[in-house]
Design a protein around this motif. Structure first.
Motif, short mmCIF file in Angstrom:
data_model
loop_
_atom_site.label_atom_id
_atom_site.label_comp_id
_atom_site.label_asym_id
_atom_site.label_seq_id
_atom_site.Cartn_x
_atom_site.Cartn_y
_atom_site.Cartn_z
N ASP A 213 5.44 1.66 -4.91
CA ASP A 213 4.79 0.93 -3.81
C ASP A 213 3.58 0.17 -4.34
O ASP A 213 2.44 0.55 -4.09
N PRO A 214 3.81 -0.93 -5.08
CA PRO A 214 2.70 -1.63 -5.75
C PRO A 214 1.61 -2.14 -4.83
O PRO A 214 0.43 -2.15 -5.20
N THR A 215 1.97 -2.58 -3.61
CA THR A 215 0.98 -3.22 -2.74
C THR A 215 0.60 -2.38 -1.53
O THR A 215 0.14 -2.91 -0.51
N GLU A 216 0.79 -1.08 -1.64
CA GLU A 216 0.28 -0.13 -0.65
C GLU A 216 0.80 -0.38 0.76
O GLU A 216 0.06 -0.37 1.73
N LYS A 217 2.11 -0.57 0.85
CA LYS A 217 2.73 -0.70 2.18
C LYS A 217 3.07 0.68 2.78
O LYS A 217 3.23 0.81 3.98
N GLY A 218 3.23 1.69 1.91
CA GLY A 218 3.61 3.01 2.39
C GLY A 218 3.10 4.11 1.49
O GLY A 218 1.93 4.50 1.55
N LEU A 219 3.98 4.60 0.59
CA LEU A 219 3.68 5.78 -0.22
C LEU A 219 2.34 5.71 -0.95
O LEU A 219 1.64 6.73 -1.06
#
Length: 344
Positions: A213-219
Motif C-alpha cells: 500500500d504505497p500511498t496509504e489508502k488502506g493497510l
C-alpha cells in the motif's frame, strides 16, 4: 514499489550505488549537527559535490528552509540529471526528499539516515514533507528515493535521548506486526537491545507494509498506531516554548499508551496486553507532563490528522499484540478518557 534499502558500511554502499549511475552533479543536504558529525564519514566516498547546510530540528522543517535549499540547488545550476543526498535524521530526510521531489518536477535522491528513528522508520517508504502553520507533515508527497543506505555506525554519533526516541518506532513495529519480537524486546532493558538486529527487523516490516500500500489508502495506515494522539501531543509541545519540545519517539510513546487504552476500551485487546504495553513504555520513557488544561488543545489538533475523513477522527488500534486495525472512528469523549488514563 520495492524500495532499495541497503544495510551495510557506507564505505561499501555509497561507491556501489554511484558506480551504477551517471549523475551530472551531486549535492548533499545536511543540518548543522550531521555536517559536523556524520558528513566527514560520508564525504570520503563521494565525487566532487556541493553541500547545503540548514539548521537542525523539527522547528526548521518549513517552507522557509526549503526555499534556502531550492535557492542553493538553483545557484548550483542543478539539472534533472543531478543527485541529492540527504544525510541526517527524519527532518532532513523528509525535507530534503521533498525539495528533490518538486525541484524541476523531480530529481533523484538517496537517503543516508543517521538517527535510529530515521533508519528504522522515516527513511523507508517514500513519505516526504514539511510542517506548515504548526501542523506536522502538513505539506508533502509520496516519492521513492533511489536508495536508502543505512549504516549503524552513525548511531555512535548520537546522544542516548535520540536513540531512545528511535526505539519507539521499533516498539510500534513489533506491536502492530510481530508479537514474538514484542515479547523479546520487552524482556530487555533499553541498554541491552540489539540495534543492528532491530533495524533490519523494522525495515523489513515497514517495507512489507509499504509494498502492499504505497500511498496509504488502506493497510499502510497501521504504521500510524500511536500517531494520532502522539502527533497531536508532539505538535502541542512543538508550539510551546522550545525547551519543552518532545522528541518524535517520546510523543509516540505517549500516543501508544493512550491508543492501547482505546484498543482496550473497544475490547480489541485484553487487560494483560494493555498492562504489558503501558508498563514497558512508562519504564522506558517516563511520563510526560501534560496538564489537564492542555487536553482540549491536544484533542483539537487530532482534527488535522491525515487519516481523517470528513469530521471523523480515525485511529489505527491494536487488535492484539502483533496485530492492528485501521480506520477506527474515535470520539472526542473517548480521547478525553484515554488522556485521563495516561495522566493517571
Amino acid at each position: 514499489m520495492n524500495q532499495s534499502v541497503v544495510i551495510a558500511p557506507i564505505s561499501e554502499s555509497v561507491p556501489e550505488f554511484l558506480s551504477s549511475s551517471q549523475y551530472s552533479k551531486v549535492i548533499v543536504i545536511a543540518d548543522n549537527n550531521t555536517k559536523r558529525h556524520c558528513y566527514p564519514i560520508l564525504k570520503t566516498f563521494l565525487p566532487k559535490h556541493s553541500i547545503v547546510t540548514v539548521p537542525g530540528g523539527e522547528a526548521h522543517k518549513t517552507l522557509a528552509t526549503c526555499e534556502k535549499i531550492w535557492e542553493a540547488m538553483t545557484n548550483d545550476e542543478l539539472d534533472r540529471h543531478a543527485l541529492v543526498i540527504n544525510i541526517g535524521g527524519g527532518v532532513i530526510g523528509d525535507m530534503g526528499g521533498f525539495c528533490a521531489a518538486v525541484y524541476k518536477r523531480g530529481v533523484d535522491f538517496i537517503q543516508v539516515p543517521t538517527t535510529l528513528l530515521s533508519q528504522v522508520d522515516a527513511s523507508v517508504g517514500g513519505k516526504l514533507g514539511i510542517d506548515f502553520q504548526g501542523f506536522k507533515n502538513h505539506l508533502g508527497v509520496f516519492n521513492i528515493p533511489k536508495s536508502v543506505l543505512i549504516d549503524p555506525v552513525f548511531l555512535k554519533t548520537l546522544p542516548e535521548r535520540e536513540i531512545r526516541s528511535g526505539f519507539a518506532e521499533i516498539i510500534k513495529h513489533c506491536l502492530i506486526a510481530d508479537a514474538v519480537k514484542w515479547d523479546e524486546i520487552r524482556q530487555k532493558d533499553f541498554e541491552r537491545q540489539n540495534w543492528q538486529d532491530l533495524i533490519a527487523h523494522s525495515v523489513k516490516i515497514k517495507q512489507q507494509v509499504v509494498d502492499q500500500d504505497p500511498t496509504e489508502k488502506g493497510l499502510r495506515k497501521i504504521l500510524n498506531f500511536g500517531h494520532t494522539l502522539g502527533h497531536a501531543v508532539e505538535t502541542f509541545f512543538l508550539n510551546k516554548a522550545a525547551n519543552q519540545r518532545l522528541y518524535h519517539g517520546e510523543a509516540i510513546a505517549v500516543g501508544m499508551i493512550m491508543e492501547s487504552y482505546l484498543s482496550f476500551e473497544r475490547k480489541m485487546i485484553d487487560q494483560e496486553t494493555l498492562t504489558s504495553i503501558e508498563e514497558f513504555l512508562f519504564a522506558t520513557y517516563g511520563k510526560v507532563n501534560i496538564k489537564p488544561e492542555d487536553v482540549e488543545q491536544i484533542i483539537a489538533l487530532t482534527r488535522q490528522d491525515k487519516k481523517n475523513k470528513g469530521k471523523e477522527v480515525r485511529f489505527s488500534l491494536l487488535t492484539g499484540a502483533g496485530q492492528c486495525a485501521y480506520d477506527v472512528v474515535i470520539s472526542a469523549s473517548e480521547m478525553r478518557k484515554s488522556i485521563a488514563y495516561y495522566l493517571g
